[in-house]
Design an enzyme around this catalytic site. Structure first.
Site, PDB file in Angstrom:
ATOM      1  N   TYR A  19     -12.863  -2.093  12.853  1.00  0.00           N
ATOM      2  CA  TYR A  19     -13.432  -1.070  11.977  1.00  0.00           C
ATOM      3  C   TYR A  19     -14.918  -0.842  12.214  1.00  0.00           C
ATOM      4  O   TYR A  19     -15.422   0.243  11.968  1.00  0.00           O
ATOM      5  CB  TYR A  19     -13.188  -1.434  10.507  1.00  0.00           C
ATOM      6  CG  TYR A  19     -11.745  -1.229  10.122  1.00  0.00           C
ATOM      7  CD1 TYR A  19     -11.283   0.036   9.793  1.00  0.00           C
ATOM      8  CD2 TYR A  19     -10.836  -2.280  10.147  1.00  0.00           C
ATOM      9  CE1 TYR A  19      -9.945   0.260   9.483  1.00  0.00           C
ATOM     10  CE2 TYR A  19      -9.501  -2.068   9.834  1.00  0.00           C
ATOM     11  CZ  TYR A  19      -9.056  -0.800   9.505  1.00  0.00           C
ATOM     12  OH  TYR A  19      -7.734  -0.582   9.208  1.00  0.00           O
ATOM     13  N   GLN A  75       0.796  -1.220   0.000  1.00  0.00           N
ATOM     14  CA  GLN A  75       0.000   0.000   0.000  1.00  0.00           C
ATOM     15  C   GLN A  75       0.833   1.277   0.000  1.00  0.00           C
ATOM     16  O   GLN A  75       0.343   2.325  -0.394  1.00  0.00           O
ATOM     17  CB  GLN A  75      -0.951  -0.013   1.206  1.00  0.00           C
ATOM     18  CG  GLN A  75      -2.009  -1.093   1.071  1.00  0.00           C
ATOM     19  CD  GLN A  75      -2.952  -1.136   2.262  1.00  0.00           C
ATOM     20  OE1 GLN A  75      -2.669  -1.766   3.260  1.00  0.00           O
ATOM     21  NE2 GLN A  75      -4.076  -0.454   2.158  1.00  0.00           N
ATOM     22  N   GLU A 120      -5.024  -2.086  14.006  1.00  0.00           N
ATOM     23  CA  GLU A 120      -5.602  -1.177  13.008  1.00  0.00           C
ATOM     24  C   GLU A 120      -6.921  -0.639  13.533  1.00  0.00           C
ATOM     25  O   GLU A 120      -7.705  -1.385  14.148  1.00  0.00           O
ATOM     26  CB  GLU A 120      -5.889  -1.883  11.669  1.00  0.00           C
ATOM     27  CG  GLU A 120      -4.685  -2.185  10.840  1.00  0.00           C
ATOM     28  CD  GLU A 120      -5.036  -2.762   9.470  1.00  0.00           C
ATOM     29  OE1 GLU A 120      -6.161  -2.517   8.971  1.00  0.00           O
ATOM     30  OE2 GLU A 120      -4.175  -3.462   8.912  1.00  0.00           O
ATOM     31  N   GLU A 157      -5.186 -10.163   8.803  1.00  0.00           N
ATOM     32  CA  GLU A 157      -6.576 -10.402   8.379  1.00  0.00           C
ATOM     33  C   GLU A 157      -6.724 -11.622   7.466  1.00  0.00           C
ATOM     34  O   GLU A 157      -7.078 -11.488   6.286  1.00  0.00           O
ATOM     35  CB  GLU A 157      -7.158  -9.169   7.672  1.00  0.00           C
ATOM     36  CG  GLU A 157      -7.285  -7.946   8.540  1.00  0.00           C
ATOM     37  CD  GLU A 157      -7.977  -6.776   7.834  1.00  0.00           C
ATOM     38  OE1 GLU A 157      -8.472  -6.947   6.712  1.00  0.00           O
ATOM     39  OE2 GLU A 157      -8.025  -5.680   8.435  1.00  0.00           O
ATOM     40  N   GLU A 198      -5.469   1.890  -1.518  1.00  0.00           N
ATOM     41  CA  GLU A 198      -6.503   1.170  -0.765  1.00  0.00           C
ATOM     42  C   GLU A 198      -7.101   0.059  -1.640  1.00  0.00           C
ATOM     43  O   GLU A 198      -8.251   0.084  -2.046  1.00  0.00           O
ATOM     44  CB  GLU A 198      -7.561   2.150  -0.242  1.00  0.00           C
ATOM     45  CG  GLU A 198      -8.767   1.547   0.458  1.00  0.00           C
ATOM     46  CD  GLU A 198      -8.454   0.597   1.630  1.00  0.00           C
ATOM     47  OE1 GLU A 198      -7.356   0.682   2.212  1.00  0.00           O
ATOM     48  OE2 GLU A 198      -9.329  -0.221   1.941  1.00  0.00           O
ATOM     49  N   HIS A 252       0.996  -9.227   4.524  1.00  0.00           N
ATOM     50  CA  HIS A 252      -0.137  -8.307   4.369  1.00  0.00           C
ATOM     51  C   HIS A 252      -0.546  -8.338   2.891  1.00  0.00           C
ATOM     52  O   HIS A 252      -0.462  -7.353   2.172  1.00  0.00           O
ATOM     53  CB  HIS A 252       0.252  -6.899   4.841  1.00  0.00           C
ATOM     54  CG  HIS A 252      -0.925  -6.013   5.154  1.00  0.00           C
ATOM     55  ND1 HIS A 252      -1.098  -5.391   6.374  1.00  0.00           N
ATOM     56  CD2 HIS A 252      -1.987  -5.628   4.413  1.00  0.00           C
ATOM     57  CE1 HIS A 252      -2.203  -4.662   6.363  1.00  0.00           C
ATOM     58  NE2 HIS A 252      -2.764  -4.793   5.175  1.00  0.00           N
TER      59      HIS A 252
END
Ligand code: IFM
EC number: 3.2.1.21
Length: 497
Positions: free
Chosen positions: A353, A74, A404, A220, A455, A175
């Site tokens: 989130y 990213q 995060e 994740e 993103e 990631h």
């Protein structure tokens, strides 16, 4: 608007990002009901609370670590520099129509070349830690076999740069940028990738053996499995739920094998995995569906890691379940796998989130207002609920960190004045402090993200940074939320408005 994932058979439940990002389109097609105001009014929602933030600042424990996070693909750019191999995200982003604005991982935020000034900026802001990820294709370009010393050298310099500045390194090993040759051999859907990951992890543990770092094995696993393998919105875009479930098991096993390698190398520091977790709320009469969705979204990852067993409820054909081939999944789990997956860790990293809602038919509902990222239903108190629930439900829970937490700017241009982000961070930190005051062992917090960046399928159109990046010039400008966060770090406390 995202493309519809037509490869996922109707009636199958896919992960929250896929479902919710597709949500508007599915509502338009009459396949997915968004929660009407009436529904919202009748939803039981979260446990009713009388809690309001006190007038005094809420303090965090002495030694609490404050940082911000990014990931390699990213922010780094320089995707062909110094012998880096090709990752699945290079391949995916190069395919027309995959990324909203057609952007790729190059130059992203150009951090491969600008890391020194980025670390200086962290110091200016008073941050104490930086969570970044290592690009597997920089270190083992083909995914297996030859190790690329230039790749290792880059991360050694980055880590030394952090240590020289008094910043704590939090290092994610995976990631989402799987080396393409491994995907060509089946990727996370096949067991061989587990051993390739453990080999690569061992290379990094050895290279940074002397460093007291926070290591995170996999970022994740749910997103990779459900959005990249069950769905097609992320690389490698497989579109097969059974492959998604295989990716769940193989990533968890890869985590377990990496922990084993970490202990064998005798590296300093601590190790854990980063899970994106979300409270699930059921509409009236949907308690069973909510429990099943909770199994699919949360316990499918937590239970094997912390109890050494998969939850019975996650897979099946009832509302809220992953409608996959249960026997095929069970056949993947070989003797010894669950013991490896549940080997004790030093920490569990929570990425928070928002929340999910569901009705009794298994339709996902919007129960709290979404952020500009349509999959993100913002509810700060859900963070408190999740932290307390983990503490209550898992006897062997290691210390927690929040790796995060964040929200995007309202539009693609981004903004320097970002009151929404400040409000988001403040309310979430209040809920984190509330949980700590009630006995939750929370040690670190990382705002997502340090910089505006690539993103994923949204490309450069969705900005999550506390620092604005002008993509023409790569100039960095701290947003108001970064200045505010700097005050939190300094005070080790979050004040009311
Ligand atoms: O940008 C991502 C990150 O890579 C993983 N967690 C969620 C973030 C926001 O979508």
């Amino acid at each position: 608007m995202d493309q519809l994932d037509r490869t996922v058979p109707e009636g199958r439940l896919v992960a929250r990002r896929t479902v919710l990002e597709m949500g508007c389109g599915l509502v338009g097609l009459g396949l997915l009901a968004a929660c009407a105001d009436d529904d919202r009014a009748t939803l039981p929602g979260p446990t009713p609370t009388t809690w309001t933030a006190p007038a005094e600042p809420l303090r965090f424990p002495e030694g609490f670590v404050w940082g911000s996070a990014t990931s390699a693909f990213q922010v780094e750019g320089s995707t062909t520099a110094d012998g880096r191999g090709v990752s699945i995200w290079d391949t995916f982003a190069a395919q027309p129509g995959r990324i909203d604005d057609g952007s790729t991982g190059d130059p992203a935020a150009d951090q491969y070349r600008r890391w020194e000034s980025d670390l200086d900026l962290m110091v200016d802001l008073g941050l104490q830690a930086y969570r970044f990820s290592v690009a597997w294709p920089r270190v083992v370009p083909a995914g297996s076999g030859e190790v690329n010393q230039k790749g290792i050298d880059h991360y050694r310099r980055l880590v030394d740069g952090l240590l020289d500045r008094g910043l704590h390194p939090a290092i994610t090993l995976y990631h989402w940028d799987l080396p393409q040759p491994l995907q060509d051999a089946g990727g996370w859907a096949v067991r061989d990738t587990v051993d390739r990951f453990a080999e690569y992890a061992a290379v990094m543990f050895e290279a940074l053996r002397d460093v007291d770092a926070t290591w995170l094995t996999i970022n994740e696993p749910k997103t990779t499995a459900m959005v990249g393998y069950a769905g097609t919105e992320h690389a490698p875009a497989i579109g097969d739920l059974d492959a998604g479930l295989a990716a769940v098991h193989h990533q968890l096993l890869a985590h377990g094998k990496a922990v084993e390698a970490f202990r064998a190398v005798g590296g300093q520091g601590s190790i854990g995995i980063a899970l994106n977790l979300m409270p699930v709320y059921g509409a009236p009469g949907a308690e069973a569906a909510a429990s099943r969705l909770d199994a699919a979204e949360n316990r499918l990852y937590l239970d094997p890691l912390l109890r050494g067993e998969y939850p019975d409820e996650a897979i099946g054909s009832a509302a809220g379940q992953l409608n996959a081939d249960r026997a095929a999944f069970d056949a993947l789990v070989l003797p010894g796998d669950l013991a490896a997956i549940s080997a004790p860790c030093d920490l569990l990293a929570v990425q928070y989130y928002g929340v999910a809602g569901i009705d009794k038919n298994g339709t996902w509902l919007e129960v709290f207002p979404p952020s500009p990222a349509s999959w993100q239903q913002v509810h700060a108190e859900g963070l408190y609920e999740m932290l307390v629930r983990l503490t209550d439900d898992y006897a062997d829970l290691p210390p927690l960190i929040i790796s995060e937490n964040g929200i995007p700017d309202p539009d693609a241009q981004g903004q320097i004045e970002d009151p929404q982000r400040e409000e988001f961070l403040r309310t979430h930190l209040q809920q984190a402090a509330r949980a700590v005051a009630e006995g939750v062992d929370l040690r670190q917090y990382y705002a997502w993200s340090f910089l505006d960046n690539f993103e994923w399928a949204r490309g450069m159109t969705q900005r999550w940074g506390i620092v604005h990046v002008d993509y023409e010039t790569q100039r960095r400008t701290p947003k108001a939320s970064a200045q505010w966060y700097s005050g939190v770090v300094k005070a080790n406390a979050v004040a009311p408005v």
